[in-house]
Design a protein around this motif. Structure first.
Motif, PDB file in Angstrom:
ATOM      1  N   ALA A  85      15.934  36.804  47.803  1.00  0.00           N
ATOM      2  CA  ALA A  85      16.148  35.375  48.064  1.00  0.00           C
ATOM      3  C   ALA A  85      16.254  34.554  46.785  1.00  0.00           C
ATOM      4  O   ALA A  85      15.692  33.485  46.671  1.00  0.00           O
ATOM      5  N   LEU A  86      17.003  35.093  45.817  1.00  0.00           N
ATOM      6  CA  LEU A  86      17.253  34.310  44.604  1.00  0.00           C
ATOM      7  C   LEU A  86      18.372  33.312  44.891  1.00  0.00           C
ATOM      8  O   LEU A  86      19.133  33.485  45.832  1.00  0.00           O
ATOM      9  N   PHE A  87      18.441  32.278  44.065  1.00  0.00           N
ATOM     10  CA  PHE A  87      19.515  31.310  44.251  1.00  0.00           C
ATOM     11  C   PHE A  87      20.760  31.824  43.535  1.00  0.00           C
ATOM     12  O   PHE A  87      20.782  31.893  42.308  1.00  0.00           O
ATOM     13  N   PRO A  88      21.801  32.199  44.291  1.00  0.00           N
ATOM     14  CA  PRO A  88      22.951  32.861  43.671  1.00  0.00           C
ATOM     15  C   PRO A  88      23.714  31.964  42.710  1.00  0.00           C
ATOM     16  O   PRO A  88      24.405  32.453  41.828  1.00  0.00           O
TER      17      PRO A  88
END
Lengths: 350, 250
Positions: free
Chosen positions: A119-122
């Protein structure tokens, strides 16, 4: 364990998904099971009367199969999911009574989370991802910048600050996730199957990173997993969930030596007992020195076996971390220890 | 009014300046030499065939209409993405706006506001606004739930999530909406000319009623050229905004 050491206290927590959850709650409290509830009320029983005390600066593992409610439980701790009924105390503060604003504050300062699918911010770089928790607290850029960089290098990702998550491998992405969670300096770390999506080698590497960090930071970590080997490796305490109910909550050695029921026995039957059971679990208490070698009480059976095979008839002496003699182990104890508990039965016939 | 000022500005500024300005914009948008050269040639041809003033009028109304649509449509899309009730309320309205024949709402608009630029602008906006609203809504709703949960777990509030996570991730979809809105605004130019909007639509209308094939074809093609330029530039721009996706595995 003294009362002051307990950081998080979960009392009689229930979660029922679906409409009419209040009606369903009464039925569950009267003892209705998961399947019957689904049939009668069209409600899914998420958590059933969970009581859990989590000690400060320890790693509490919550285990269970898919659908056992472990991810639901962890999301109650920071109120990503609201309970149907129950009480959650963190530092003796009832977090269910927090207003929306206080809750935001609480999440910013007290808890951070690592996710199974990273759930990283792409659209943000590694640096911006790690600094996210700080940036939304309106901390000035040059300050969070340095703090984020420190954590990036702590998880071994120096030089990747300007990369986007999509350019990194899974293991590296989860390091970013870990650094992002650590960067806020929150006391409590929630890890939702954090390493489950990684391949075995990387997973073990990440476990070592975590243990390494923990020995230095002493966070309170709630770690969700379905992998018993992982639970035994990192857990100071293991709670096992089944269908939303707590089956057993004890220290890892006890889970292996005294499984609470068949479900837990099933769980532990495939592990390599010689590699996880420690001397203190099978020793005979004794104050006097025995004829054989002396070993520490947290040594695993496999290593003791190695020592004893040189002189099988001499019992080994067990000492605690301070060097006091606490017991002895004979060959027969070793065999007893490696044998599976009674409830599992054996395959020997005739 | 804004539109009048805009139109005057376009028509009165010497043409080399306008062309230069458009070429620079095309370059900033697309970063592609073929697109810039194509734009240059198209505008030279438009000028050569004497359609410069009409083209500038059309350009003015398209820009103003697009600006209006974006500034109304994006907040509407955001509101729709936030609440299912608002979505349920707006979707049927958008359906009506998109399917009702434009002449039907031209009648009340003309009755209330008379003939001229303003009613023309309103008519264009009614026709062109649905895509940007729909795609903003869709783009925000399609943002990965896991990522939003992560933002939540770090204590982001609604606005921080909206501007820090949802909007940037929805941008490519929103941009597709802007692109569609521009295209639809261009398509409305001919109909708008019926209620007195100057521009490329007017000669086309005249050509239809008098059966001047060449006149209709030339002005029609000028509209097409404008459309293609707008489309290529905005699409390339939209693509560049998601560069983080290009070298990823996602």
């Amino acid at each position: 364990m003294s009362k002051n050491d307990i950081l998080i206290k979960v009392n009689q927590l229930y979660k029922i998904f679906g409409d009419n959850s209040n009606e369903a709650l009464d039925l569950v409290k009267d003892g209705m099971g998961k399947d019957e509830l689904l049939e009668k009320c069209n409600c899914v029983l998420g958590l059933n009367n969970i009581n859990l005390d989590i000690s400060k600066a320890k790693i509490q593992v919550v285990m269970g199969l898919s659908g056992s409610g472990k991810s639901t439980l962890i999301r109650h701790l920071n109120r990503l999911i609201e309970p149907t009924s129950g009480e959650i105390l963190v530092n003796e503060q009832d977090i269910l009574s927090l207003s929306q604003k206080e809750l935001v504050q609480f999440r910013q300062n007290n808890m951070s989370m690592v996710f199974q699918k990273f759930a990283l911010f792409p659209h943000k770089t590694v640096l911006q991802n790690v600094g996210y928790g700080l940036a939304i607290q309106n901390i000035p850029v040059d300050e969070w910048d340095t703090r984020a960089k420190k954590w990036i290098s702590r998880v071994g990702l120096d030089g990747y600050e300007t990369y986007y998550p999509g350019q990194l491998s899974g293991g590296m992405q989860q390091r970013v996730g870990l650094a992002r969670a650590l960067a806020t300096d929150a006391e409590i770390l929630l890890m939702d199957e954090a390493f489950s999506a990684l391949d075995p080698l990387i997973r073990s590497e990440m476990q070592n990173i975590l243990l390494d960090l923990q020995s230095e930071l002493h966070k309170t970590i709630i770690f969700i997993t379905h992998d018993l080997d992982e639970a035994l490796k990192i857990g100071d305490r293991i709670a096992i969930l089944r269908d939303g109910s707590m089956v057993q909550d004890s220290d890892p050695q006890k889970i292996i030596m005294k499984p609470a029921d068949d479900y837990v026995s099933d769980f532990i039957k495939d592990i390599n007992r010689a590699r996880v059971i420690q001397a203190k679990s099978i020793m005979t208490p004794s104050k006097s020195k025995s004829s054989g070698a002396t070993v520490k009480e947290d040594m695993v059976l496999e290593d003791i076996l190695q020592i004893m095979s040189d002189a099988p008839s001499k019992p080994v002496t067990i000492e605690d971390t301070k060097g006091n003699i606490t017991g002895k182990i004979e060959m027969v104890n070793l065999i007893e220890g490696m044998k599976r508990p009674e409830s599992q039965g054996t395959n020997i016939t005739g | 009014m804004f539109l009048v000022w805009f139109e005057k500005f376009f028509i009165n500024t010497p043409w080399p300046l306008i062309v230069l300005g458009i070429l620079i914009l095309a370059w900033i948008g697309s970063r592609s030499i073929p697109v810039v050269i194509g734009t240059f040639l198209s505008f030279m041809l438009i000028g050569y065939f004497g359609m410069w003033e009409d083209t500038m009028s059309t350009l003015a109304i398209i820009l103003v209409a697009t600006f209006l649509c974006i500034s109304i449509g994006i907040p509407m899309g955001i509101a729709m993405a936030r609440s299912n009730k608002i979505q349920a309320l707006i979707v049927p309205i958008l359906d009506v706006m998109q399917t009702i024949p434009s002449f039907v709402y031209l009648i009340p608009v003309v009755m209330l506001l008379g003939i001229g630029k303003v009613p023309g602008l309103i008519a264009v906006c009614i026709y062109a606004i649905p895509p940007i609203v729909r795609l903003t809504n869709l783009g925000i709703r399609l943002v990965d739930k896991d990522v939003l949960e992560a933002a939540d777990s770090f204590g982001a509030n609604y606005w921080q999530k909206l501007f820090g996570v949802q909007m940037p991730l929805a941008l490519p979809t929103i941009f597709a909406g802007v692109n569609q809105t521009i295209m639809m605004a261009l398509a409305m130019v001919v109909i708008a000319s019926m209620i007195g909007v100057k521009g490329l639509g007017l000669p086309v209308l005249r050509a239809i009623s008098n059966q001047y094939l060449a006149l209709g074809l030339m002005n029609g093609l000028a509209i097409v050229v404008l459309a293609i330029i707008f489309d290529r530039v905005t699409q390339k721009f939209g693509l560049r905004m998601q560069k983080y996706r290009n070298d990823g595995k996602d």
